[in-house]
Write a protein that holds these residues in place. Structure first.
Motif, PDB file in Angstrom:
ATOM      1  N   VAL A 135       0.773  -1.280  -0.010  1.00 50.48           N
ATOM      2  CA  VAL A 135      -0.047  -0.038   0.029  1.00 50.48           C
ATOM      3  C   VAL A 135       0.935   1.130   0.039  1.00 50.48           C
ATOM      4  N   GLY A 136       0.784   2.093  -1.005  1.00 50.00           N
ATOM      5  CA  GLY A 136       1.559   3.427  -1.080  1.00 50.00           C
ATOM      6  C   GLY A 136       0.884   4.475  -0.422  1.00 50.00           C
ATOM      7  N   TYR A 137       1.392   5.354  -0.026  1.00 50.95           N
ATOM      8  CA  TYR A 137       0.871   6.563   0.753  1.00 50.95           C
ATOM      9  C   TYR A 137       1.657   7.774   0.668  1.00 50.95           C
ATOM     10  N   GLU A 138       1.171   8.735   0.960  1.00 55.40           N
ATOM     11  CA  GLU A 138       1.821  10.068   1.042  1.00 55.40           C
ATOM     12  C   GLU A 138       1.386  11.011   2.331  1.00 55.40           C
ATOM     13  N   ASN A 139       2.667  11.465   2.930  1.00 62.10           N
ATOM     14  CA  ASN A 139       2.313  12.167   4.172  1.00 62.10           C
ATOM     15  C   ASN A 139       2.523  13.551   3.846  1.00 62.10           C
ATOM     16  N   THR A 140       1.384  14.229   3.408  1.00 66.82           N
ATOM     17  CA  THR A 140       1.763  15.664   2.989  1.00 66.82           C
ATOM     18  C   THR A 140       1.855  16.920   3.691  1.00 66.82           C
ATOM     19  N   GLY A 141       1.720  16.524   5.357  1.00 60.58           N
ATOM     20  CA  GLY A 141       2.065  17.529   6.397  1.00 60.58           C
ATOM     21  C   GLY A 141       3.732  17.509   6.420  1.00 60.58           C
ATOM     22  N   GLY A 142       4.076  18.370   7.356  1.00 64.26           N
ATOM     23  CA  GLY A 142       5.442  18.483   7.367  1.00 64.26           C
ATOM     24  C   GLY A 142       6.135  17.866   8.739  1.00 64.26           C
ATOM     25  N   GLU A 143       5.423  16.985   9.273  1.00 65.69           N
ATOM     26  CA  GLU A 143       5.549  16.004  10.618  1.00 65.69           C
ATOM     27  C   GLU A 143       5.419  14.727  10.384  1.00 65.69           C
ATOM     28  N   VAL A 144       6.046  14.077  11.264  1.00 68.68           N
ATOM     29  CA  VAL A 144       5.841  12.495  11.266  1.00 68.68           C
ATOM     30  C   VAL A 144       4.789  11.911  11.650  1.00 68.68           C
ATOM     31  N   ILE A 145       3.907  11.289  11.250  1.00 72.44           N
ATOM     32  CA  ILE A 145       2.578  10.888  11.835  1.00 72.44           C
ATOM     33  C   ILE A 145       3.107   9.593  12.559  1.00 72.44           C
ATOM     34  N   LYS A 146       2.880   9.583  13.664  1.00 76.52           N
ATOM     35  CA  LYS A 146       3.467   8.400  14.700  1.00 76.52           C
ATOM     36  C   LYS A 146       2.202   7.377  14.844  1.00 76.52           C
ATOM     37  N   GLY A 147       2.363   6.203  15.064  1.00 79.58           N
ATOM     38  CA  GLY A 147       1.659   5.114  15.354  1.00 79.58           C
ATOM     39  C   GLY A 147       0.376   4.921  14.631  1.00 79.58           C
ATOM     40  N   THR A 148       0.314   5.073  13.330  1.00 81.14           N
ATOM     41  CA  THR A 148      -0.692   4.849  12.500  1.00 81.14           C
ATOM     42  C   THR A 148      -1.109   3.454  12.241  1.00 81.14           C
ATOM     43  N   ASP A 149      -2.404   3.306  12.104  1.00 80.34           N
ATOM     44  CA  ASP A 149      -3.063   1.914  12.026  1.00 80.34           C
ATOM     45  C   ASP A 149      -3.741   1.846  10.728  1.00 80.34           C
ATOM     46  N   ILE A 150      -2.839   0.986   9.752  1.00 79.87           N
ATOM     47  CA  ILE A 150      -3.524   0.875   8.438  1.00 79.87           C
ATOM     48  C   ILE A 150      -4.507  -0.229   8.316  1.00 79.87           C
ATOM     49  N   GLY A 151      -5.097  -0.005   7.659  1.00 75.66           N
ATOM     50  CA  GLY A 151      -6.244  -1.419   7.324  1.00 75.66           C
ATOM     51  C   GLY A 151      -6.831  -1.683   5.952  1.00 75.66           C
ATOM     52  N   ILE A 152      -6.756  -2.694   5.554  1.00 75.33           N
ATOM     53  CA  ILE A 152      -7.278  -3.171   4.237  1.00 75.33           C
ATOM     54  C   ILE A 152      -8.539  -4.011   4.500  1.00 75.33           C
ATOM     55  N   GLY A 153      -9.664  -3.684   4.149  1.00 78.02           N
ATOM     56  CA  GLY A 153     -10.886  -4.450   4.052  1.00 78.02           C
ATOM     57  C   GLY A 153     -11.246  -5.003   2.605  1.00 78.02           C
ATOM     58  N   PHE A 154     -11.737  -5.968   2.797  1.00 80.06           N
ATOM     59  CA  PHE A 154     -12.111  -7.115   1.578  1.00 80.06           C
ATOM     60  C   PHE A 154     -13.554  -7.127   1.751  1.00 80.06           C
ATOM     61  N   ARG A 155     -14.123  -6.570   0.422  1.00 79.23           N
ATOM     62  CA  ARG A 155     -15.695  -6.837   0.255  1.00 79.23           C
ATOM     63  C   ARG A 155     -15.913  -7.724  -0.983  1.00 79.23           C
ATOM     64  N   THR A 156     -17.089  -8.215  -1.240  1.00 79.49           N
ATOM     65  CA  THR A 156     -17.410  -8.714  -2.318  1.00 79.49           C
ATOM     66  C   THR A 156     -17.910  -7.534  -3.263  1.00 79.49           C
TER      67      THR A 156
ATOM     68  N   PRO B 132       7.086   9.300   7.872  1.00 82.30           N
ATOM     69  CA  PRO B 132       7.583  10.409   7.879  1.00 82.30           C
ATOM     70  C   PRO B 132       6.894  11.226   6.600  1.00 82.30           C
ATOM     71  N   PRO B 133       7.090  12.290   6.467  1.00 84.82           N
ATOM     72  CA  PRO B 133       6.820  13.142   5.475  1.00 84.82           C
ATOM     73  C   PRO B 133       7.290  12.816   4.056  1.00 84.82           C
ATOM     74  N   GLY B 134       6.440  12.937   3.210  1.00 88.83           N
ATOM     75  CA  GLY B 134       6.716  12.260   1.712  1.00 88.83           C
ATOM     76  C   GLY B 134       6.215  11.082   1.514  1.00 88.83           C
ATOM     77  N   LYS B 135       6.665  10.371   0.469  1.00 90.11           N
ATOM     78  CA  LYS B 135       5.896   9.222   0.097  1.00 90.11           C
ATOM     79  C   LYS B 135       6.444   7.879   0.610  1.00 90.11           C
ATOM     80  N   GLY B 136       5.785   6.940   0.785  1.00 85.45           N
ATOM     81  CA  GLY B 136       6.395   5.674   1.418  1.00 85.45           C
ATOM     82  C   GLY B 136       5.254   4.592   1.041  1.00 85.45           C
ATOM     83  N   SER B 137       5.563   3.388   1.721  1.00 80.86           N
ATOM     84  CA  SER B 137       4.722   2.105   1.482  1.00 80.86           C
ATOM     85  C   SER B 137       4.734   1.354   2.727  1.00 80.86           C
ATOM     86  N   THR B 138       3.719   0.683   2.600  1.00 80.03           N
ATOM     87  CA  THR B 138       3.783  -0.555   3.834  1.00 80.03           C
ATOM     88  C   THR B 138       3.349  -1.812   3.177  1.00 80.03           C
ATOM     89  N   GLU B 139       3.425  -3.029   3.768  1.00 88.20           N
ATOM     90  CA  GLU B 139       3.292  -4.285   3.318  1.00 88.20           C
ATOM     91  C   GLU B 139       2.370  -5.237   4.005  1.00 88.20           C
TER      92      GLU B 139
END
Lengths: 308, 423
Positions: B308-329, B350-357
């Motif tokens: 999952v690719g994302y971007e933090n557009t703010g200037g600061e590190v967003i700490k402790g983010t919980d990322i979820g992927i939901g599946f539906r029909t 951190p600010p800028g683009k990144g990804s998590t798996e």
């Protein structure tokens, strides 16, 4: 576009004409189904006080909720209601009655102050609550339709319970000081109505503005505090030179507060020749504020749900 | 002509972004704006009335339709399509900017379950309060009281403050009150998204009852299977406009094709998201966990790495983010979700683009097409949420390793199990 409008007009001929206010609850006697017409409002809207009447039960339930919730979790409950004016009376009696020797027109200063603090505290509470009421009910406003006027109204009504309890203390004080009220006591309900009208009138203005400008939240407590000193609560209006006294009448709470002393303590108020004009000006002021407040409220209420 | 209960003519609603974003102006700003207004007005004279200025958008554009008595109309569309705005206008919570509507009959609107419930009050007290808020009279509530309590299944807790209720009980009670409103026209907005499956069924049954009594229902939902079972007509909204109005089956096909189309769009530029101001999802990829090359099709039972690719557009590190992927029909039935925090992974971004798996060692989806929703939150604060962010085709595979393909009849998930026989 035109054909659509024509169609609606055409339709209108066949449908029973029912006032918008009827739509909330179908009125059985009105041969047919209620019709709701939804249109963009323009300019000044009618007050639709009949819609308010339809929703009187909601008003009752909101007041009832306020009271229930307010006293459900407090340990001392009723004592808090009494404590506020009583402590105020003691402090003022010591400072103004005792140290500064503010004249209290023939009655003991404590009861002179309490008779005024009673309506004043009601007013201050009702004004503060009604100013915050719309913002505080944002979740209701954005999810359910009902005449929005119910919200500030319920804030003004729910203060009456506290007032009633604090009034019992006044009766106790009157017995203690052996003061018998004159016949003028029959005007008391009118004075209470006047205080409610003042609180509602200003509450409508401030409450509507508060939806848009949250600054009002900060302004109100400050305003209430200053207002108290401008009102003859801790002093009597006889302190003011006679030729300027009518100016006090511009503040409707002067009429209420002095009226309370006059109705309850009879000898405490200035002679009615002086008091009369003040009172008349006060009533005029309340009517003006209330009516302008109602119209301003109606004009702004249609955007409440979008902004709040 | 006489059986038209709702007549909507050219309804449009304009929102000013200023209203939505700067929720409350401060007095100072307003004064400044008033002082500079004449200048702004001068520079704006070229435009039509200023109504099309940049800081406003049409939540609804020129919507017209009639609803006949007894129709159950499903209103569907993506987030931000204008469904809720339409219901809000019909329930008189907000006014249209242009156009008009005419409604014959008593309207009951249920835009939220439990509006006006007070946590300190008991179940009994809240029934009366909520009933009054929804427009019931006291005598009416008295009459229906026992029915409401039975429907909500809360008899024993009637005199307990609702703050001590489980969320299930709370929702049951709230719906029970609303369900007994008994209006001629019922407007319902996605209220069934809460509560357990059994109760949802009960609620749908109740709405069905209302409909079968010849009442008119307008029903907004993301759950296509409930739309399918309840509605005989669908109105599909997109970008504030009505793009389909017709029978349910055709409407669903149209909607599903839109969902598939939209899910092929660039995730980062989609506007049908909730929030997404300082944090935004940009992409979803399905990779082979060993070679990290992308899969084109997924096969039931294979291991999949979802990036999952994302971007933090703010200037600061967003700490402790919980990322979820939901599946539906594809019709919107929720299957399962993989939340990072649920397996102990909160992510600092951190600010800028990144990804998590996220690794699914054994893809449990049966053959069919599924949609993925993405959500990111920090504590209770939602950062970005995107329904149907992408769709994915799954080809049936040998999930259990016995050389047998699991039946491909209905879409859904497979679970691990063992079978023991005593012979």
């Amino acid at each position: 576009m035109n054909s659509a409008a024509d169609k609606i007009l055409e339709e209108k001929k066949h449908l029973p004409e029912v006032d918008l206010a009827e739509t909330a609850f179908p009125s059985e006697g009105n041969n047919g189904v209620p019709v709701t017409l939804i249109e963009p409002g323009r300019g000044w809207a009618a007050l639709q006080l009949s819609a308010l009447w339809q929703y009187r039960e909601l008003l009752y339930f909101l007041v009832w909720r306020d009271l229930k919730v307010r006293y459900k979790q407090t340990v001392l409950g009723v004592i808090w209601i009494v404590l506020q004016p009583v402590v105020g009376m003691i402090v003022f009696s010591f400072l103004f009655g005792g140290l500064l020797k503010v004249p209290s027109e023939g009655v003991p200063y404590p009861i002179f102050a309490y008779a005024a603090l009673l309506p004043w505290n009601y007013f201050a509470g009702a004004l503060t609550r009604s100013s915050n009421s719309l913002v505080g009910s944002a979740h209701l406003i954005s999810k359910v339709y009902f005449p929005r006027l119910i919200i500030p109204l319920s804030a003004v009504f729910s203060g009456l319970a506290d007032f009633g309890i604090a009034f019992l203390v006044l009766i106790g004080l009157m017995i203690y000081y052996r003061i018998t009220p004159s016949l003028a006591i029959v005007f008391l309900p009118l004075l209470i109505l006047l205080a409610m009208g003042t609180a509602l009138g200003f509450g409508l203005w401030l409450g509507s503005l508060n939806v848009r400008f949250r600054d009002i939240n900060y302004i109100v407590p400050f305003m209430v505090q200053i207002w108290m000193y401008l009102t003859p609560v801790i002093y009597g209006s006889s302190l003011i030179p006679a030729q300027y006294r009518f100016l006090l009448g511009l503040n409707p709470m002067t009429g209420v507060v002095e009226g309370f002393r006059w109705a309850l303590l009879s000898q405490a108020a200035p002679p009615s020749t002086v008091f009369g004009p003040i009172f008349a000006i006060s009533i005029m002021m309340v009517i003006i504020i209330l009516i302008t407040g109602l119209f301003f409220f109606r004009r702004t209420e249609r955007t409440f749900a979008d902004i709040v | 002509m006489t059986d038209i209960t709702i007549q909507i003519e050219n309804i449009s609603k304009l929102y000013h972004i200023g209203q939505a974003q700067r929720r409350h102006d401060s007095l100072r700003e307003a004064l400044a704006a008033t002082l500079s207004a004449p200048l702004q007005r001068l520079s704006r004279t070229g435009r039509e009335n200023g109504i099309h200025s940049d800081d406003s958008f049409w939540a609804l554009k020129d919507i017209s339709f009639d609803v006949h008595q007894g129709e159950v109309v499903g209103i569907i569309g993506k987030n931000g399509a204008g469904k809720s705005t339409l219901l809000k206008i019909l329930s008189r919570i907000t006014e249209p900017t242009i156009g008009r509507a005419r409604i014959l009959g008593r309207v009951g609107s249920l835009l939220e379950v439990g509006t006006g419930f007070h946590p300190e009050l008991t179940g009994r007290e809240n029934i009366y309060l909520n009933g009054a808020i929804l427009g019931m009279r006291r005598a009416e509530i008295d009459r229906k009281f026992d029915e409401i309590v039975t429907f909500a299944e809360i008899n024993r807790f009637l005199d307990t403050p609702v703050k001590r209720y489980s969320s299930g009980m709370y929702v049951r009670l709230a719906f029970a009150v609303a369900a007994h409103l008994d209006p001629e026209i019922l407007l319902v907005d996605e209220v069934l998204a809460v509560g357990d499956a059994e109760f949802q069924k009960k609620c749908l049954g109740k709405i069905g009852d209302v409909a079968s009594k010849g009442r008119t229902v307008l029903y907004v939902s993301h759950n296509m299977s409930s739309i399918q079972s309840l509605c005989n007509r669908i109105i599909l909204l997109s970008g504030g406009m009505k793009i389909f109005d017709g029978p349910t089956a055709a409407g669903l096909d149209k909607y599903l094709s839109i969902v598939e189309q939209i899910s092929k769009q660039q995730i980062g530029s989609r506007e049908d998201r909730l929030r997404g101001e300082q944090f935004r999802f940009l992409s979803v990829e399905f990779l082979d966990p060993h070679t990290l090359s992308p899969y084109s099709n997924l096969i039931t039972g294979q291991s999949v790495l979802i990036r999952v690719g994302y971007e933090n557009t703010g200037g600061e590190v967003i700490k402790g983010t919980d990322i979820g992927i939901g599946f539906r029909t594809l019709v919107g039935t929720y299957l399962f979700a993989c939340r990072s925090a649920a397996v102990g992974a909160t992510i600092d971004i951190p600010p800028g683009k990144g990804s998590t798996e996220c690794l699914l060692p054994k893809l449990p989806l049966k053959e069919g097409t599924y949609t993925l929703s993405l959500a990111a939150r920090k504590g209770n604060e939602g950062l970005d949420q995107l329904r149907d962010a992408t769709s994915v085709q799954v080809v049936g595979g040998d999930y259990y390793g016995w050389g047998i393909l699991p039946g491909s009849g209905e879409q859904g998930v497979l679970v691990e199990y063992a079978w023991k026989s005593d012979h």
